[in-house]
Scaffold this active site. Structure first.
Site, PDB file in Angstrom:
ATOM      1  N   PHE B  75       0.605  -0.939   0.067  1.00 51.42           N
ATOM      2  CA  PHE B  75       0.035  -0.036  -0.132  1.00 51.42           C
ATOM      3  C   PHE B  75       0.994   1.073   0.246  1.00 51.42           C
ATOM      4  O   PHE B  75       2.013   1.360   0.219  1.00 51.42           O
ATOM      5  CB  PHE B  75      -1.151   0.254   1.232  1.00 51.42           C
ATOM      6  N   PHE B  77       2.318   4.019   2.150  1.00 54.63           N
ATOM      7  CA  PHE B  77       3.699   3.943   1.452  1.00 54.63           C
ATOM      8  C   PHE B  77       3.888   2.389   2.889  1.00 54.63           C
ATOM      9  O   PHE B  77       5.140   3.153   2.784  1.00 54.63           O
ATOM     10  CB  PHE B  77       4.795   5.324   1.605  1.00 54.63           C
TER      11      PHE B  77
END
Ligand code: HEM
Ligand code: CU
Ligand code: CU
Lengths: 550, 161
Positions: B75, B77
Site C-alpha cells: 500500500f 507507502f
C-alpha cells in the site's frame, strides 16, 4: 566583399521551423534545470526549497525532455527537409497544418506544465493509473497528441502533392524517411490517445469510477516503445542523408536506407510488452513473442551500422586513404556538424548493447526499474539523439536565417560535445553500475533506514551528481551557442543533403507501396496484441479507483 | 536491389547470432522455467484485498521443509508482512520463499537488491515470485515503482538467520 542574408528556405517556412526549434531548446533548458537538481538531490547534496517536490521535478523533466524537446525538434527538422527536398517550399496547406499543430501542441503543453507546477499532476511522464492527476493534465496531453497529428498530416500532404506532380519518379530520400517517421508516430499515438481519451479523461472527470489498470499500461507501452523509434528515425535521417554530404561523400545505398526504415516501421510497434516483462496479467508466451519481434530491429540496425561505416570508408578511399583504418583520418573531426552526431553514433554502440540486455526476458529482472534503465536511455536519447540534434542545429539555424557558422561557434560546439560526453560518462556510467547493484530509479534521496546495501550506493549517486552538474554546464553552453547562431554573420549556408552513390533506378518501387506496409504493420499489431488484450478485457478483471498519493 | 557481398556476410552472421540468442532466451524461459512474473495467477478486487484469502492472513507461513509462502499486501507507502504480533518476516538460511503479493491502491514495485526478485504489483492482479535465500542477512525489500510522495520510504525486510 559584403554579403547579405541568403536564405535556403522560404522565410515563411523558416519561421515555422524556427518556432519549433527554439521551443525545443527552451524545453531543453527548463528540463536541464530539473535534471541537474534531481541529480544533486539524489546525491544527498541538496534539499529542494520552497515545497518543490522531487517527483514534481521528475515529472517536468520527463515530459519536457522526452516529449517536448524531442517532438518539437523533430517536427521542425522534418518540415525543413520536406520544404527543401519536395518542391522547394511548403505548400500553403502544409504550412497551415504545421502552424495549427504547433498551436495545439503548445497550448496543450502549457496546460500540462501548469498542472505539474501546481502539483496537481506529479504522476511522472508515464502517468500510470490508478494514480489520478487533474483532468486538465489529461486534456492537455490529448491536445499535444492531436496537434502532432496535424503536423504529421502536413508532411503527408506535401508528400502526396510531390508524388502527384512527379509521376513515375522516385521520391527524395529525406521526404520518404519523413513520411515513415510520421507514419510511425501516427500509428503509435493511437494507443496513448485511446488510453487518455477513452480511459483516463472520463475517469478523472468522474464519469467512470474505476479504470482497467492493465489495459491502460498496455496502451501506454504500445505507444511508449515506438516513441523511442520516433526519436531515433530523425537521428538516422541525419546519419543517412546529412552526414555523407558534410564529410564530402555519398550516400552508400538509397535502396537499403529505405528498406531499413520500412523494417523499423514494421518492428517497432508490436513490441510494447518488453516494458511489461516484470508484471502480472500478461502470459509468458505473449511476452516472449513480443520479445522476439523486439529483437527483429537488430536487422535494420545492423544494416544502418554497415551503411554508415561503408559511407565513411568509401569516402576515405576516394580521398586516397590507405589501410584498414585510413578512412578515419580524413573525416572532418574539427567540424561540429560531423563531430557531434558522430559521437552520438559511438554512444549508440554501448546503448544498443544495453538495450539488448533490457529486452531479454530474464536479464530484465536484474535491471527492471533500477537506475540502469535511466543510464541506458540517457545514452540513447540524451546522447545519441541529443548530440545528433545539436549537430543539426549548427547548420539548420544558419540555413533558415541566411547566416554562417563561425569558427568560434564551431569550436564552442566541439567543446560543448566533449563536455556533454564527459558529463554523461559520469552520470550514465554510475547509473548503469549502481543500477546493477539494485538502486531503484524514480526515487528521491533515501538510504532505506541506513540499510548497508543502500549506503554502498551513495558514492555512485555522488558521481551521478557530478556528471549531472557537468551536463548542465554543457547544456547551458548549448543554449549560448544557439543564441550565438541567431546572431551569426550574414551569408549563405547550404542545406547539406547527401546524394546517392548508386544510380537511383536501383531503388525498387515496392518500397513506396504504402498500402502494403501499413497493412503489414496493422497485421503485426493485431497478431501481437489481440489475444492478450482480450484477456485483459475479460469478465473477471477488476477496475481500480483513482488515488492522489502525492 | 544490390546488396554488397560483405553486407550479406555481415547480416548473415548478425541474424544467425540473433536467432541463437532468441533460442537461448526461449529455452531458458519455457524449458528451464526462468519466467518473469506473468499470467493472471488470480485476479482480485483491489478494494477488498484484506477480506480475500490468502491476504486475510498476511505473513510468512511454512509450507514444507525449508519452504515458505510469504503473503504480502502493499500500500502507499509500505508492506504488510504479518499480523501485529509478528510483523517481521524471518526464515532460516537455505529456505525457499514463494512471495505472493498484491496492491490495495496504486502500482508498486517489489525488489530485493542482490537477488533476481524484481516485479510489479498491479492493483487487481496477484504477483508471484520464488527465491531461495542461501546466505544469512537482513535483505532489503524496496518499492521500485513511483507510487507517491513518500515512495522513497516504502520498504520492508526479510531476515534470513
Ligand atoms: C542536463 C542534462 C540532464 C541531467 C542532469 C539529467 C538527469 C536525470 C536524472 C538524475 C534522472 C533520474 C531521476 C530518477 O530516476 O530518480 C533523469 C531521468 C530522466 N531523464 Fe534526464 N537528465 C538530463 C538530460 C536529459 C535529456 C536530454 C533527456 C531526453 C531527451 C532526458 C530524459 C530523461 C527521462 C525520460 C527520464 C526519466 C523520467 C522518469 O523516470 O519518469 N534527460 N534525468
Ligand atoms: Cu522499448
Ligand atoms: Cu513506491
Amino acid at each position: 566583399m559584403k554579403q547579405g542574408f541568403i536564405r535556403q528556405l522560404d522565410p515563411k517556412d523558416g519561421a515555422l521551423v524556427m518556432a519549433h526549434i527554439l521551443f525545443a531548446f527552451f524545453a531543453l533548458l527548463l528540463g536541464g534545470i530539473a535534471g541537474m537538481l534531481q541529480s544533486v538531490v539524489r546525491g544527498g547534496m541538496y534539499t529542494l526549497p520552497g515545497g518543490i517536490g522531487y517527483y514534481q521535478l521528475l515529472t517536468a523533466h520527463g515530459i519536457l525532455m522526452a516529449i517536448v524537446f524531442t517532438t518539437y525538434f523533430i517536427i521542425g527538422f522534418l518540415y525543413s527537409g520536406i520544404a527543401r527536398t519536395m518542391g522547394g517550399a511548403l505548400l500553403p496547406m502544409t504550412r497551415r497544418l504545421g502552424w495549427a499543430g504547433f498551436a495545439l501542441m503548445t497550448g496543450g503543453g502549457l496546460v500540462v506544465l501548469a498542472m505539474i507546477l501546481l502539483d496537481k499532476a506529479s504522476v511522472l511522464y508515464t502517468f500510470y493509473a490508478p494514480m489520478k492527476a487533474a483532468p486538465q493534465f489529461y486534456f492537455g496531453l490529448a491536445f499535444v497528441v492531436i496537434g502532432s497529428w496535424l503536423s504529421g498530416f502536413g508532411i503527408f500532404y506535401q508528400y502526396r502533392d510531390w508524388r502527384k506532380t512527379h509521376r513515375g519518379k522516385l521520391s527524395p530520400l529525406f521526404g520518404f524517411m519523413a513520411v515513415v517517421t510520421m507514419l510511425l508516430w501516427q500509428i503509435a499515438t493511437i494507443g496513448v490517445a485511446i488510453e487518455v481519451i477513452v480511459q483516463l479523461i472520463p475517469w478523472s472527470v468522474g464519469w467512470t469510477e474505476t479504470v482497467n489498470v492493465m489495459l491502460s499500461r498496455t496502451l501506454f507501452w504500445y505507444f511508449g516503445h515506438p516513441l523511442v523509434y520516433f526519436w531515433l528515425l530523425p537521428t538516422y535521417i541525419c546519419w543517412y542523408v546529412i552526414i555523407p554530404e558534410i564529410i564530402g561523400g555519398k550516400i552508400y545505398s538509397d535502396a537499403l536506407a529505405r528498406l531499413s526504415f520500412i523494417l523499423l516501421l514494421l518492428f517497432s510497434i508490436p513490441v510494447g510488452f518488453h516494458h511489461q516483462l516484470m508484471e502480472p496479467g500478461v502470459s509468458p508466451l505473449w511476452k516472449y513473442i513480443q520479445v522476439v519481434l523486439t529483437f527483429m530491429v537488430v536487422i535494420p540496425s545492423l544494416m544502418t551500422a554497415f551503411s554508415l561505416f561503408a559511407t565513411f570508408e568509401q569516402n576515405g578511399r576516394l580521398k586516397g586513404a590507405k589501410g584498414l583504418f585510413g578512412w578515419l583520418k580524413v573525416l572532418p573531426w574539427k567540424d561540429v556538424r560531423f563531430f557531434a552526431p558522430f559521437m552520438g553514433m559511438l554512444a549508440f554502440i554501448p546503448a544498443g548493447a544495453g538495450g539488448i540486455v533490457n529486452a531479454s526476458n530474464q536479464m530484465n529482472a536484474v535491471v527492471h526499474n533500477t537506475l540502469w534503465v535511466t543510464g541506458h536511455f540517457h545514452l540513447t536519447v540524451a546522447t545519441s539523439v541529443a548530440l545528433t540534434f545539436f549537430g543539426i542545429t549548427y547548420w539548420l539555424i544558419p540555413v533558415i536565417t541566411g547566416r554562417v557558422l563561425t569558427k568560434r561557434v564551431n569550436k564552442l560546439g566541439i567543446i560543448q560535445t566533449v563536455l556533454w560526453l564527459v558529463g554523461m560518462l559520469f552520470m550514465s556510467g554510475s547509473m548503469h553500475t549502481v543500477g546493477l547493484l539494485g538502486s531503484p530509479r524514480r526515487t528521491a534521496y533515501t538510504t532505506y533506514q541506513d540499510h548497508t546495501d543502500a549506503i554502498l550506493w551513495m558514492p555512485y549517486h555522488v558521481a551521478m551528481a557530478i556528471g549531472g552538474i557537468i551536463l548542465f554546464v554543457a547544456l547551458v553552453l548549448m543554449i549560448i551557442n544557439v543564441v550565438a547562431l541567431l546572431r551569426a554573420p550574414k551569408g549563405e549556408t547550404l542545406y547539406p543533403l547527401g546524394k546517392s552513390s548508386a544510380p537511383e533506378e536501383a531503388t525498387p518501387r515496392f518500397l513506396e507501396r504504402w498500402g502494403v506496409w501499413i497493412s503489414l504493420v496493422v497485421l503485426l499489431i493485431l497478431f501481437a496484441y489481440t489475444i492478450p488484450v482480450m484477456d485483459m478485457l475479460g469478465p473477471d478483471t477488476y477496475g481500480a479507483p483513482g488515488y492522489k498519493t502525492w | 536491389m544490390h546488396i554488397h557481398r560483405l553486407e550479406k556476410v555481415w547480416l548473415a552472421i548478425g541474424i544467425a547470432m540473433l536467432f541463437v540468442f532468441l533460442g537461448v532466451i526461449g529455452i531458458s524461459a519455457f524449458a528451464l522455467g526462468t519466467q518473469p512474473p506473468s499470467e493472471h495467477h488470480h485476479m482480485i478486487d483491489p478494494t477488498k484485498v484484506k477480506e480475500i484469502a490468502p491476504f486475510d492472513q498476511p505473513g510468512i507461513h511454512q509450507v514444507g521443509r525449508k519452504e515458505y509462502e510469504a503473503v504480502i499486501i502493499s500500500f502507499a507507502f509500505g508492506y504488510t508482512t504479518g499480523p501485529k504480533e509478528q510483523p517481521v518476516m524471518k526464515v532460516p538460511a537455505g529456505s525457499t520463499v514463494h512471495f505472493t503479493v498484491t496492491s490495495t491502491d496504486v502500482v508498486h514495485g517489489f525488489e530485493i537488491p542482490g537477488t533476481n526478485v524484481n516485479m510489479m504489483l498491479v492493483p487487481g492482479e496477484v504477483s508471484q515470485v520464488t527465491h531461495t535465500f542461501k546466505e544469512k542477512g537482513e535483505y532489503l525489500i524496496l518499492c521500485n515503482e513511483y507510487c507517491g510522495i513518500a515512495h522513497e520510504a516504502m520498504m520492508t525486510k526479510i531476515i534470513v538467520e
